[in-house]
Design an enzyme around this catalytic site. Sequence first.
Site, short mmCIF file in Angstrom:
data_model
loop_
_atom_site.label_atom_id
_atom_site.label_comp_id
_atom_site.label_asym_id
_atom_site.label_seq_id
_atom_site.Cartn_x
_atom_site.Cartn_y
_atom_site.Cartn_z
N LYS A 32 36.60 47.04 40.79
CA LYS A 32 36.98 45.95 40.09
C LYS A 32 36.34 44.70 40.99
O LYS A 32 36.29 44.56 42.20
CB LYS A 32 38.52 45.70 40.11
N ASP A 59 36.96 41.15 36.37
CA ASP A 59 38.44 40.44 36.52
C ASP A 59 37.90 39.23 36.62
O ASP A 59 38.16 38.46 37.73
CB ASP A 59 39.25 41.13 37.64
N LYS A 61 39.04 36.87 34.07
CA LYS A 61 40.21 36.21 33.30
C LYS A 61 39.53 34.98 32.45
O LYS A 61 40.25 33.94 32.65
CB LYS A 61 41.32 35.68 34.10
N ASP A 64 38.85 29.79 27.54
CA ASP A 64 38.11 28.71 27.26
C ASP A 64 38.24 28.66 25.64
O ASP A 64 38.92 29.33 24.96
CB ASP A 64 36.80 28.78 27.73
N THR A 123 51.41 37.30 37.49
CA THR A 123 52.94 38.14 38.22
C THR A 123 53.34 37.06 39.28
O THR A 123 54.21 37.07 39.98
CB THR A 123 52.28 39.39 38.91
N ARG A 214 43.87 46.73 48.84
CA ARG A 214 43.81 46.92 50.37
C ARG A 214 44.46 48.09 51.09
O ARG A 214 43.80 48.77 51.98
CB ARG A 214 44.93 45.79 51.21
O1 C5P Z 1 44.95 44.62 47.82
P1 C5P Z 1 45.66 44.80 46.65
O2 C5P Z 1 45.92 46.14 46.17
O3 C5P Z 1 47.18 44.14 46.35
O4 C5P Z 1 45.04 44.18 45.37
C1 C5P Z 1 45.17 44.22 43.98
C2 C5P Z 1 44.13 43.55 43.20
O5 C5P Z 1 44.74 43.30 41.82
C3 C5P Z 1 43.66 42.33 43.74
O6 C5P Z 1 42.22 42.27 43.01
C4 C5P Z 1 44.67 41.17 42.94
O7 C5P Z 1 43.92 39.85 42.49
C5 C5P Z 1 44.75 41.87 41.46
N1 C5P Z 1 45.82 41.61 40.93
C6 C5P Z 1 47.24 41.47 41.26
N2 C5P Z 1 48.19 41.37 40.55
C7 C5P Z 1 48.06 40.82 39.37
C8 C5P Z 1 46.76 40.70 38.73
C9 C5P Z 1 45.88 41.12 39.55
O8 C5P Z 1 47.37 41.93 42.27
N3 C5P Z 1 49.13 40.60 38.55
#
Ligand code: C5P
Length: 236
Positions: A32, A59, A61, A64, A123, A214
Amino acid sequence: MKTQLIVALDVPDLKQAEDLVKELSPVVKYFKIGMQLFTACGPNVVRMVRKYNSDVFLDLKFHDIPNTVAQAALSSLRLGVSMFNVHALGGDVMLATVIQAINKEIEQTKQPSPIVLGVTVLTSMDRQQLNRVGVIRSVKNEVVGLAGLCKKAGLSGVVCSGKEIKLLRRVMGKDFILVVPGIRPLEAKADDQKRIVTPTQAAEWGADYIVVGRPITQATNRIQAAKEILSDLNKA
Ligand code: C5P
């Protein structure tokens, strides 16, 4: 299809992104690319991931007017992206215009259809915040309502939280694609994620793809961390 793993390349530059893709692409098929990396590196970062024969979820989003989003969608497709997302709050005309533009291009070029995802409610938003921007439905009703709008416009699915998988799977049917971030293996730190689910739960509840950042990218042994999550998904 088993639940697939998408690794979030949440790093600031091309070199760090390429190090991750080089290391993980033997076991991970999807990466992603979000706003941070794309704003820093532009289309070259998509080309870099494609060079490793991996697939890209762009990603960004998009939100527009219909024509602008449809053109951005076409640019994504021409770059070789296989999944991208648009805000459902852009409205049904915008969503349908995107799908129309994509379908026309696919028909002409005979390339595979991309997965087009809707973003429903971020979220980070709770009911009070939604109210303050004029949305009066509960978070749950807003998510289901917007997901329905996406389905009707012909989108492939939505990005949703782990806690929404069961509800959306039930309401939207089995062919609607659910892509789920906020995933943490049992032993991992939550970081700033609040409503986390494990890879096994997400798979058992019906996620098609999970997005993990992460817990893999900051692990001491990144390949091992990815393999453990893949093994959980295969067992579910
Ligand atoms: O490091 P981590 O596993 O928390 O990363 C989750 C990824 O998913 C990040 O790129 C974050 O921006 C994305 N994301 C999220 N929650 C959402 C939408 C996207 O954590 N509701």
